[in-house]
Motif scaffolding. Structure first.
Motif, PDB file in Angstrom:
ATOM      1  N   UNK A 166       0.849  -1.199   0.000  1.00  0.00           N
ATOM      2  CA  UNK A 166       0.000   0.000   0.000  1.00  0.00           C
ATOM      3  C   UNK A 166       0.880   1.243   0.000  1.00  0.00           C
ATOM      4  N   UNK A 167       0.625   2.127  -0.941  1.00  0.00           N
ATOM      5  CA  UNK A 167       1.341   3.401  -1.032  1.00  0.00           C
ATOM      6  C   UNK A 167       0.573   4.435  -0.226  1.00  0.00           C
ATOM      7  N   UNK A 168       1.049   4.708   0.980  1.00  0.00           N
ATOM      8  CA  UNK A 168       0.397   5.690   1.832  1.00  0.00           C
ATOM      9  C   UNK A 168       0.994   7.073   1.727  1.00  0.00           C
ATOM     10  N   UNK A 169       1.937   7.265   0.795  1.00  0.00           N
ATOM     11  CA  UNK A 169       2.603   8.559   0.629  1.00  0.00           C
ATOM     12  C   UNK A 169       2.231   9.137  -0.733  1.00  0.00           C
ATOM     13  N   UNK A 170       1.249  10.033  -0.785  1.00  0.00           N
ATOM     14  CA  UNK A 170       0.795  10.549  -2.085  1.00  0.00           C
ATOM     15  C   UNK A 170       1.843  11.353  -2.829  1.00  0.00           C
TER      16      UNK A 170
END
Length: 426
Positions: A166-170
């Protein structure tokens, strides 16, 4: 014995998973239960007593019994997943019926509606133990958090674990780009921005791009760079219900959405380059993260051409007042590999992949022994490693022929958080 019939609200296509069995003659209760099943995406069977057909009592993933029909089921065999509903959950007679029936829970509606909806959805989805969720945070800009998160996910998938990254850093540029799959079909974060409540875990995974044997939730190339906190909560909860491993790449600044993610993380890895300024920056990051996450550990990242310069990893951990999860030495050629679309961790003999493999072996050892991190000791220094004992006589974190692939166990528990949460009345 009563005939079992599908709900008249809808017909089966033969592709849906089996739904719960509802046993009641109370029309009002039946309407409420059918509404909850619809909210959970389940198509139930309905009976007025013990089903007549062989297997109809044992097969459903969940059986919901109204107190009006409970006395008729005294001859039924014991089975898991039986819930007894009544008008008053404090009624002693209801509890006597529950004991006779072997029910796992007793609840009254409408108070227990939310819990029962989740329980129905869990049963239909076949939810098992929640995923071990690992969050990766950079101690400063350019520390390599996205690279480590990607490598952990690639390594976990290579060892056969069900893995979701999951990419939680936009503002990180996109983990799909890091893995060389920016053109791969599948949904990205903006498609889930309006998610609320419960998201089906199977549908979530199937909708995401599949890269290197794992599923990836990343960002598209659009201008929307926000994750509403309810969406972060709903999507990560669905990812965890799927089981296996979830790796989350997180930004250094803790806003409301990041706090929602950290609340579902079992262990955080704070990656800190072996230099004093990086430690100073990482201390500020850690102070924000620790307000939400209790289990935060340091991963020291070596610099090119260190040759004894820079801070030793155990000194970094001491200055940070955090346990040391290990050291990832500098990997020559890593940047060139990433530029060619080779995912991090793909070079199985490289320091990064060896660290990740050692980390997951340690996790597996902890799980198989039924204890926390302190239940599994890391392997000691190997021949020719040049690593002496750590202070206190124990093995030095990161020591061994693999050049720093050994996680360091400390007191605490690796059990996924959701595994110890209770819901409903039981």
């Amino acid at each position: 014995m009563a005939e079992t019939t599908p709900s008249e609200r809808a017909g089966r296509t033969g592709e849906e998973p089996g739904g719960p069995l509802i046993i009641t003659e109370d029309e009002r209760l039946l309407d409420d239960l059918l509404r909850l099943c619809a909210a959970a995406g389940a198509l139930p069977e309905v009976a007025h007593g013990l089903p007549a057909r062989k297997g109809d009592w044992e097969t459903p993933p969940l059986v919901i019994v109204g107190d009006d029909c409970a006395p008729r089921l005294r001859g039924a065999g014991r089975r898991p997943g039986v819930i007894l509903t009544g008008g008053d959950a404090d009624d002693p007679e209801l509890w006597r019926q529950a004991v006779a029936l072997g029910a796992e829970s007793v609840l009254a509606l409408p108070d227990g509606e939310r819990w029962l909806t989740d329980r129905i959805a869990d049963a239909v989805e076949g939810v098992g133990p929640p995923a071990l969720t690992v969050g990766v945070i950079g101690g400063r800009g350019g520390a390599g958090a996205s690279t480590l998160a990607g490598a952990l996910a690639v390594t976990a998938a290579r060892t056969g674990r069900r893995t979701l990254l999951v990419d939680g850093d936009p503002l990180g540029g996109g983990l799909d780009v890091l893995l060389g799959g920016e053109k791969e079909k599948g949904l990205r974060w903006p498609a889930f921005a309006e998610s609320r409540g419960r998201v089906a875990c199977g549908a979530l995974a199937e909708s995401l791009p599949r890269l290197h044997s794992l599923r990836v939730l990343s960002w598209d190339r659009g201008s929307d760079v926000t994750i509403p906190p309810p969406a972060m909560r709903a999507v990560l909860a669905a990812a965890r219900r799927r089981g296996g491993v979830v790796v989350v790449d997180l930004p250094r600044r803790v806003d409301e959405a990041v706090a929602e993610a950290l609340a579902q993380v079992d262990m955080g890895l704070l990656i800190v380059p072996t230099e004093l300024r990086a430690v100073a920056a990482a201390q500020r990051v850690a102070s924000g993260v620790q307000k939400v996450l209790g289990d935060l550990r340091v991963v020291a990242r070596g610099a090119p051409g260190r040759h004894g310069h820079g801070l030793p990893p155990d000194d970094i951990a001491r200055l940070m007042e955090l346990p040391l999860a290990g050291e990832v030495p500098w990997e020559a050629g890593l940047l060139a590999d990433l530029a060619r679309g080779v995912p991090p961790g793909a070079q199985v003999r490289g320091p990064l992949a060896r660290f990740c493999a050692g980390f997951w072996r340690w996790v597996a050892d902890c799980g198989s022994e039924g204890g926390g991190p302190g239940s599994a000791a890391p392997p000691g220094p190997g021949p020719g490693s040049g690593a002496g004992p750590a202070p206190g006589g124990g093995p030095r974190p990161g020591a061994g022929p693999s050049g720093g692939a050994v996680p360091w166990p400390v007191a605490g528990s690796l059990a996924p958080r959701a595994a110890v949460r209770k819901g409903g009345r039981s």
